[in-house]
Scaffold this motif. Structure first.
Motif, PDB file in Angstrom:
ATOM      1  N   VAL A   3       0.793  -1.230   0.039  1.00 30.91           N
ATOM      2  CA  VAL A   3       0.037  -0.185   0.196  1.00 30.91           C
ATOM      3  C   VAL A   3       0.848   1.254   0.027  1.00 30.91           C
ATOM      4  N   VAL A   4       0.713   2.042  -1.215  1.00 29.45           N
ATOM      5  CA  VAL A   4       1.481   3.415  -1.053  1.00 29.45           C
ATOM      6  C   VAL A   4       0.557   4.556  -0.856  1.00 29.45           C
ATOM      7  N   ILE A   5       0.864   5.380  -0.044  1.00 26.04           N
ATOM      8  CA  ILE A   5      -0.146   6.418   0.328  1.00 26.04           C
ATOM      9  C   ILE A   5       0.719   7.647  -0.084  1.00 26.04           C
ATOM     10  N   VAL A   6      -0.084   8.562  -1.290  1.00 25.84           N
ATOM     11  CA  VAL A   6       0.415   9.619  -1.784  1.00 25.84           C
ATOM     12  C   VAL A   6      -0.366  10.757  -1.346  1.00 25.84           C
ATOM     13  N   TYR A 247       2.082   2.168   9.349  1.00 25.72           N
ATOM     14  CA  TYR A 247       3.027   0.999   8.823  1.00 25.72           C
ATOM     15  C   TYR A 247       3.254   1.079   7.471  1.00 25.72           C
ATOM     16  N   PHE A 248       2.324   1.514   6.881  1.00 25.64           N
ATOM     17  CA  PHE A 248       2.240   1.405   5.137  1.00 25.64           C
ATOM     18  C   PHE A 248       3.278   2.637   4.803  1.00 25.64           C
ATOM     19  N   ARG A 249       3.055   3.942   5.431  1.00 28.20           N
ATOM     20  CA  ARG A 249       3.958   4.872   5.310  1.00 28.20           C
ATOM     21  C   ARG A 249       5.522   4.535   5.487  1.00 28.20           C
ATOM     22  N   HIS A 250       5.539   3.844   6.798  1.00 30.94           N
ATOM     23  CA  HIS A 250       7.027   3.564   7.119  1.00 30.94           C
ATOM     24  C   HIS A 250       7.742   2.851   6.178  1.00 30.94           C
TER      25      HIS A 250
END
Ligand code: PGA
Length: 261
Positions: A3-6, A247-250
């Protein structure tokens, strides 16, 4: 799945366009599965800019549709064949002969569905399939409770999806077809890389169920949990329901840059 949060839709478009550009460098005749709707537009815009600047050459790429309305007259501007020609094939300089989709005007719809699955397999399979997600969790037009191993077939749209898509038909739900041909969930899972883009708060609940909910036919996009290379790109608004967002951001921030998505 990754998962990539933009920050926003444009950043999502740029990230995915870069991944497609990399794929085309490695495999110039890659088969790109494209999606329609509002969400993928920033991807196509970013990719067209890369083609114009000479950064990406899509002239040998092959393109295939995910789904199609049944019963629209051939050449109807909102048929997905017309949309993909307008948004992808023409701006990217793809050879129209290298573009395929299911025949929504076929008299024998069942035969058209079978023929499309066969054509995808004969083409060597989809290298990268871009997906949107419906507010009800659909991928392609696999509405809730679609078989997770379905193949390309005819489906009936929910009223919610027809309502969502009425904006492409002068806001008139009566003009939105009831039936579609869609790659099945099993067909979609055959692609080598799945990239789902979701933007806006209207998708937050469907995204949370897809990523963090149980695998369930009632949320068709949750089938991505079964795929060995699935990337979910979400903007901040669509990420709002994710419990594991930190967690996804990290993980993405610390990912080796050579890895790409
Ligand atoms: P949208 O549609 O991008 O127009 O929201 C997504 C979908 O229905 O898959």
């Amino acid at each position: 799945m990754e998962v990539v949060i933009v920050p926003d839709a444009a950043a999502g478009g740029e990230l995915i366009a870069s991944a497609i550009g990399r794929l085309l460098t490695e495999k110039p005749d890659a088969l790109l599965g494209v999606a329609t709707g509002s969400t993928p537009v920033p991807v196509y815009r970013a990719l067209a800019a890369k083609v114009s600047s000479g950064e990406v050459d899509a002239s040998r790429a092959r393109v295939c549709q995910l789904d199609e309305y049944v019963g629209l007259p051939p050449g109807h501007p909102e048929s997905y064949r017309s949309v993909v020609l307008r948004q992808v094939v023409e701006p990217l300089g793809v050879d129209p002969a290298a573009f395929m989709g299911p025949d929504g005007a076929a008299e024998d719809v069942r035969a058209a569905c079978l023929a499309y699955d066969e054509a995808l397999a004969a083409a060597g399979g989809v290298d990268l399939q871009l997906l949107g997600i419906g507010s009800d969790g659909h991928i392609g037009f696999n509405e809730p409770c679609s078989s997770l191993s379905s193949r390309t077939r005819i489906k009936t749209l929910t009223e919610r999806t027809r309502q969502d898509n009425a904006r492409f038909f002068d806001g008139d739900i009566e003009q939105v077809p009831h039936h579609v041909i869609t790659q099945g969930i099993g067909t979609i899972l055959d692609a080598r890389h799945l990239v789902l883009l979701a933007t806006g708060e209207g998708k937050a609940e469907a995204v949370a169920q897809t990523v963090e909910g149980p695998l369930a036919a009632v949320v068709p996009a949750s089938a991505l949990q079964l795929h060995p290379h699935a990337t979910v790109v979400v903007d901040e608004a669509a990420a709002a329901g994710l419990k594991h967002a930190d967690y996804f951001r990290h993980t993405y921030a610390n990912k080796p840059s050579w890895q790409g998505i």
